[in-house]
Design a protein around this motif. Structure first.
Motif, PDB file in Angstrom:
ATOM      1  N   PHE A  42       0.820  -1.209   0.000  1.00  0.00           N
ATOM      2  CA  PHE A  42       0.000   0.000   0.000  1.00  0.00           C
ATOM      3  C   PHE A  42       0.856   1.263   0.000  1.00  0.00           C
ATOM      4  N   GLY A  43       2.072   1.149  -0.469  1.00  0.00           N
ATOM      5  CA  GLY A  43       2.940   2.314  -0.588  1.00  0.00           C
ATOM      6  C   GLY A  43       3.395   2.861   0.750  1.00  0.00           C
ATOM      7  N   THR A  44       3.997   4.032   0.704  1.00  0.00           N
ATOM      8  CA  THR A  44       4.542   4.638   1.915  1.00  0.00           C
ATOM      9  C   THR A  44       3.551   5.564   2.605  1.00  0.00           C
ATOM     10  N   GLU A  45       2.400   5.814   1.979  1.00  0.00           N
ATOM     11  CA  GLU A  45       1.361   6.660   2.578  1.00  0.00           C
ATOM     12  C   GLU A  45       0.024   5.936   2.521  1.00  0.00           C
ATOM     13  N   PRO A  46      -0.126   4.836   3.271  1.00  0.00           N
ATOM     14  CA  PRO A  46      -1.364   4.050   3.183  1.00  0.00           C
ATOM     15  C   PRO A  46      -2.608   4.827   3.603  1.00  0.00           C
ATOM     16  N   TRP A  47      -2.451   5.853   4.404  1.00  0.00           N
ATOM     17  CA  TRP A  47      -3.586   6.667   4.842  1.00  0.00           C
ATOM     18  C   TRP A  47      -4.202   7.468   3.694  1.00  0.00           C
ATOM     19  N   LEU A  48      -3.559   7.500   2.542  1.00  0.00           N
ATOM     20  CA  LEU A  48      -4.114   8.180   1.370  1.00  0.00           C
ATOM     21  C   LEU A  48      -4.941   7.231   0.489  1.00  0.00           C
ATOM     22  N   ILE A  49      -5.138   5.985   0.947  1.00  0.00           N
ATOM     23  CA  ILE A  49      -5.868   4.986   0.163  1.00  0.00           C
ATOM     24  C   ILE A  49      -7.205   4.699   0.829  1.00  0.00           C
ATOM     25  N   SER A  50      -8.256   4.731   0.016  1.00  0.00           N
ATOM     26  CA  SER A  50      -9.611   4.424   0.484  1.00  0.00           C
ATOM     27  C   SER A  50     -10.179   3.307  -0.388  1.00  0.00           C
ATOM     28  N   ILE A  51     -10.653   2.236   0.259  1.00  0.00           N
ATOM     29  CA  ILE A  51     -11.222   1.087  -0.431  1.00  0.00           C
ATOM     30  C   ILE A  51     -12.655   0.917   0.053  1.00  0.00           C
ATOM     31  N   GLY A  52     -13.598   0.839  -0.894  1.00  0.00           N
ATOM     32  CA  GLY A  52     -15.021   0.720  -0.563  1.00  0.00           C
ATOM     33  C   GLY A  52     -15.413  -0.676  -0.119  1.00  0.00           C
ATOM     34  N   ASN A  53     -16.711  -0.973  -0.221  1.00  0.00           N
ATOM     35  CA  ASN A  53     -17.279  -2.252   0.179  1.00  0.00           C
ATOM     36  C   ASN A  53     -17.215  -3.260  -0.966  1.00  0.00           C
ATOM     37  N   LYS A  54     -17.094  -4.547  -0.608  1.00  0.00           N
ATOM     38  CA  LYS A  54     -17.085  -5.654  -1.573  1.00  0.00           C
ATOM     39  C   LYS A  54     -16.041  -5.452  -2.666  1.00  0.00           C
ATOM     40  N   VAL A  55     -14.820  -5.162  -2.243  1.00  0.00           N
ATOM     41  CA  VAL A  55     -13.696  -4.968  -3.163  1.00  0.00           C
ATOM     42  C   VAL A  55     -12.730  -6.130  -3.000  1.00  0.00           C
ATOM     43  N   THR A  56     -12.217  -6.628  -4.129  1.00  0.00           N
ATOM     44  CA  THR A  56     -11.172  -7.647  -4.105  1.00  0.00           C
ATOM     45  C   THR A  56      -9.899  -7.037  -4.672  1.00  0.00           C
ATOM     46  N   VAL A  57      -8.839  -7.066  -3.861  1.00  0.00           N
ATOM     47  CA  VAL A  57      -7.517  -6.614  -4.284  1.00  0.00           C
ATOM     48  C   VAL A  57      -6.633  -7.857  -4.253  1.00  0.00           C
ATOM     49  N   THR A  58      -6.289  -8.387  -5.434  1.00  0.00           N
ATOM     50  CA  THR A  58      -5.573  -9.657  -5.511  1.00  0.00           C
ATOM     51  C   THR A  58      -4.087  -9.501  -5.191  1.00  0.00           C
ATOM     52  N   SER A  59      -3.377 -10.618  -5.188  1.00  0.00           N
ATOM     53  CA  SER A  59      -1.958 -10.593  -4.819  1.00  0.00           C
ATOM     54  C   SER A  59      -1.133  -9.859  -5.866  1.00  0.00           C
ATOM     55  N   GLY A  60      -0.081  -9.243  -5.394  1.00  0.00           N
ATOM     56  CA  GLY A  60       0.828  -8.532  -6.277  1.00  0.00           C
ATOM     57  C   GLY A  60       0.378  -7.141  -6.670  1.00  0.00           C
ATOM     58  N   VAL A  61      -0.826  -6.749  -6.278  1.00  0.00           N
ATOM     59  CA  VAL A  61      -1.305  -5.400  -6.605  1.00  0.00           C
ATOM     60  C   VAL A  61      -0.509  -4.380  -5.788  1.00  0.00           C
ATOM     61  N   VAL A  62      -0.088  -3.313  -6.473  1.00  0.00           N
ATOM     62  CA  VAL A  62       0.653  -2.234  -5.815  1.00  0.00           C
ATOM     63  C   VAL A  62      -0.135  -0.942  -5.994  1.00  0.00           C
TER      64      VAL A  62
END
Length: 138
Positions: A42-62
């Motif tokens: 999730f990078g060096t600033e994870p607090w800048l990332i917002s993920i909604g409901n029913k989301v799939t983030v698979t392996s290796g995603v940057v």
């Protein structure tokens, strides 16, 4: 050295007991309900990332929240830094080894094909793929 070992131990303790979505929350990512998270990048600033409901983030995603290239700019005002949020709305699937660039908004009901590089925001209800990612279906 001990701090690094402790951070890694805490990371895997949370992942093993509570899952990767809970780890993402622990480091500052805003994660909605019923999400499947298979990455820890999730990078060096994870607090800048917002993920909604029913989301799939698979392996290796940057997910990148900054552009390091601006660091090369150096003038009388000093070096430049560029930080931007990433916003993933509800019902999104992000395929394996995809890269989400800074400032991207992924609207609802989107599928991102494996290996895609998402450089621009994506409208609702589409399938995107490629490098750079383009709409390939709906």
């Amino acid at each position: 050295m001990i701090n690094k070992i402790l951070r890694v131990a805490i990371k895997w303790f949370i992942i093993l007991l509570r899952g990767r979505a809970e780890y993402a929350r622990y480091i500052g990512v805003s994660v909605g309900e019923n999400c499947r998270i298979y990455t820890t990048e999730f990078g060096t600033e994870p607090w800048l990332i917002s993920i909604g409901n029913k989301v799939t983030v698979t392996s290796g995603v940057v997910m990148l929240t900054h552009d390091g290239a601006t660091w090369l700019m150096n003038d009388e005002k000093g070096r430049r830094y560029s930080y931007k949020k990433i916003d993933v709305k509800d019902n999104v699937f992000i395929g394996i080894n995809s890269i989400i660039m800074p400032g991207v908004v992924i609207d609802k009901n989107v599928i991102i094909a494996a290996g895609s590089v998402v450089t621009k925001s994506i409208p609702s209800g589409v399938i995107v793929g490629g490098n750079p990612a383009k709409i390939i279906g709906n």
